[in-house]
Write a protein that holds these residues in place. Sequence first.
Motif, PDB file in Angstrom:
ATOM      1  N   HIS A  10       0.815  -1.212   0.000  1.00 49.24           N
ATOM      2  CA  HIS A  10       0.000   0.000   0.000  1.00 49.24           C
ATOM      3  C   HIS A  10       0.857   1.275   0.000  1.00 49.24           C
ATOM      4  N   GLU A  11       2.020   1.201  -0.645  1.00 50.99           N
ATOM      5  CA  GLU A  11       2.904   2.371  -0.709  1.00 50.99           C
ATOM      6  C   GLU A  11       2.197   3.561  -1.352  1.00 50.99           C
ATOM      7  N   ASN A  12       1.351   3.317  -2.341  1.00 50.01           N
ATOM      8  CA  ASN A  12       0.658   4.426  -3.003  1.00 50.01           C
ATOM      9  C   ASN A  12      -0.240   5.199  -2.042  1.00 50.01           C
ATOM     10  N   LEU A  13      -0.838   4.481  -1.083  1.00 53.55           N
ATOM     11  CA  LEU A  13      -1.686   5.149  -0.102  1.00 53.55           C
ATOM     12  C   LEU A  13      -0.845   6.063   0.790  1.00 53.55           C
ATOM     13  N   ILE A  14       0.346   5.597   1.137  1.00 56.31           N
ATOM     14  CA  ILE A  14       1.278   6.430   1.907  1.00 56.31           C
ATOM     15  C   ILE A  14       1.691   7.642   1.084  1.00 56.31           C
ATOM     16  N   LYS A  15       1.953   7.425  -0.178  1.00 57.69           N
ATOM     17  CA  LYS A  15       2.371   8.510  -1.069  1.00 57.69           C
ATOM     18  C   LYS A  15       1.296   9.577  -1.210  1.00 57.69           C
ATOM     19  N   ASP A  59      -0.868  13.224   3.453  1.00 60.85           N
ATOM     20  CA  ASP A  59      -0.058  14.356   3.903  1.00 60.85           C
ATOM     21  C   ASP A  59       0.721  14.007   5.162  1.00 60.85           C
ATOM     22  N   SER A  60       0.091  13.191   6.023  1.00 60.60           N
ATOM     23  CA  SER A  60       0.775  12.750   7.239  1.00 60.60           C
ATOM     24  C   SER A  60       0.406  11.303   7.532  1.00 60.60           C
ATOM     25  N   VAL A  61       1.314  10.608   8.221  1.00 64.46           N
ATOM     26  CA  VAL A  61       1.141   9.197   8.546  1.00 64.46           C
ATOM     27  C   VAL A  61       1.323   9.030  10.047  1.00 64.46           C
ATOM     28  N   ILE A  62       0.336   8.395  10.684  1.00 62.46           N
ATOM     29  CA  ILE A  62       0.376   8.154  12.127  1.00 62.46           C
ATOM     30  C   ILE A  62       0.481   6.660  12.379  1.00 62.46           C
ATOM     31  N   LEU A  63       1.380   6.293  13.274  1.00 66.23           N
ATOM     32  CA  LEU A  63       1.643   4.887  13.571  1.00 66.23           C
ATOM     33  C   LEU A  63       1.702   4.657  15.077  1.00 66.23           C
ATOM     34  N   ASN A  91       9.830   4.346   6.939  1.00 68.27           N
ATOM     35  CA  ASN A  91      10.770   4.556   5.835  1.00 68.27           C
ATOM     36  C   ASN A  91      10.066   5.039   4.575  1.00 68.27           C
ATOM     37  N   LEU A  92       8.911   4.442   4.265  1.00 69.28           N
ATOM     38  CA  LEU A  92       8.170   4.842   3.069  1.00 69.28           C
ATOM     39  C   LEU A  92       7.615   6.256   3.206  1.00 69.28           C
ATOM     40  N   ALA A  93       7.120   6.578   4.394  1.00 72.20           N
ATOM     41  CA  ALA A  93       6.582   7.923   4.616  1.00 72.20           C
ATOM     42  C   ALA A  93       7.679   8.971   4.498  1.00 72.20           C
ATOM     43  N   ARG A  94       8.844   8.676   5.032  1.00 70.96           N
ATOM     44  CA  ARG A  94       9.967   9.616   4.921  1.00 70.96           C
ATOM     45  C   ARG A  94      10.424   9.722   3.475  1.00 70.96           C
ATOM     46  N   SER A 103      13.311  -1.031  22.831  1.00 72.00           N
ATOM     47  CA  SER A 103      14.055  -0.025  22.082  1.00 72.00           C
ATOM     48  C   SER A 103      13.440   0.128  20.705  1.00 72.00           C
ATOM     49  N   ILE A 104      13.783   1.229  20.054  1.00 69.06           N
ATOM     50  CA  ILE A 104      13.419   1.482  18.665  1.00 69.06           C
ATOM     51  C   ILE A 104      14.722   1.796  17.935  1.00 69.06           C
ATOM     52  N   PRO A 105      14.978   1.204  16.780  1.00 70.28           N
ATOM     53  CA  PRO A 105      16.244   1.459  16.081  1.00 70.28           C
ATOM     54  C   PRO A 105      16.478   2.950  15.848  1.00 70.28           C
ATOM     55  N   ASP A 106      17.726   3.379  16.042  1.00 73.04           N
ATOM     56  CA  ASP A 106      18.061   4.792  15.867  1.00 73.04           C
ATOM     57  C   ASP A 106      17.730   5.285  14.463  1.00 73.04           C
ATOM     58  N   GLU A 107      17.885   4.406  13.469  1.00 73.78           N
ATOM     59  CA  GLU A 107      17.611   4.840  12.090  1.00 73.78           C
ATOM     60  C   GLU A 107      16.120   5.113  11.888  1.00 73.78           C
ATOM     61  N   VAL A 108      15.283   4.481  12.685  1.00 64.04           N
ATOM     62  CA  VAL A 108      13.844   4.759  12.635  1.00 64.04           C
ATOM     63  C   VAL A 108      13.540   6.056  13.385  1.00 64.04           C
TER      64      VAL A 108
END
Length: 305
Positions: A127-132, A135-139, A153-156, A172-177
């Motif tokens: 569903h990358e197109n829906l992310i594209k 305007d904003s993505v909440i998780l 990653n896709l939203a960024r 923990s959450i990965p620093d790259e995230v």
Amino acid sequence: MGASKILIIGSINMDLVLRVPYIPQVGETLLGSSVERVPGGKGANQAVTAAKLGADVSMLGKVGGDEFGGPLIDNLRQAGVNTDHIDLESASSSGLAVIQVNDEGDNSIVVLSGANDLCDLSYVTAHENLIKEADSVILQLEIPHEAVYAAVNLARKHGKTVILNPAPAPDSIPDEVLGKLDYLIPNETELQKLSGQTVDSIASAKDAAKVLLAKGVSSLIVTLGSNGSLYVNANESFHVPARAVKAVDTTAAGDSFVAAFAVGLSEGRSVPEAISFATKVSSIVVTKAGAQTSIPERNEVDAFV
């Protein structure tokens, strides 16, 4: 100007809400006063909030083929959420949360993930197109973490505003995230777990937030319950007090805050204004019982003093 497009990716649950005089201790048997079925799940709560506040909301998530699946989708649709991309997994049960609410409105929650566990990497990337288009993505973190991180990653990648509510808090959450988030919105317990520091005051919350800023987070908003919220970024910090209301049930208070903040930003409000708006919405939510049953319509929020 049309409503901003907000995409919520996350959990959809049925909540079984038990009213109890107090939260029982280990080994204790306690008589409750009532039980109620209320649509919930952090993702769904946020989607319903944003839709009721007037945003153009779509949701990605999954429900099971049990007695709850169809009604959960119908409930979202009736609130104004685009449910076209929500999957019904016939071989799975729907997510279920058992919530105990005491006489002071505080709660304890046990969640059974069910179909939420099937919101996997392949489902999100399909569903990358829906992310594209958003305007904003909440998780949040009630679906598999690898799917959440892929969505970040896709939203960024597509230049979207990315908001993560790290609940339930992982170790923990990965620093790259973390470095790809525009806003991380934890409560005190989640901040304490992610930072490794004790959080028992506004000052200690600020210190703990700085640990996560050092890991790459752009901005944090720490929700502090009856003590309001704290905003922290590399350049400034400020505290926003809570509104004085009689709490009946704090279920969905944090979810409504996150979604209302996103709606406030989407309407062109400054960060302090968006936090103030979110505080107003969550203040209304805690005065009512249940998760989505407590979420107000926009006209109620605008009239609230």
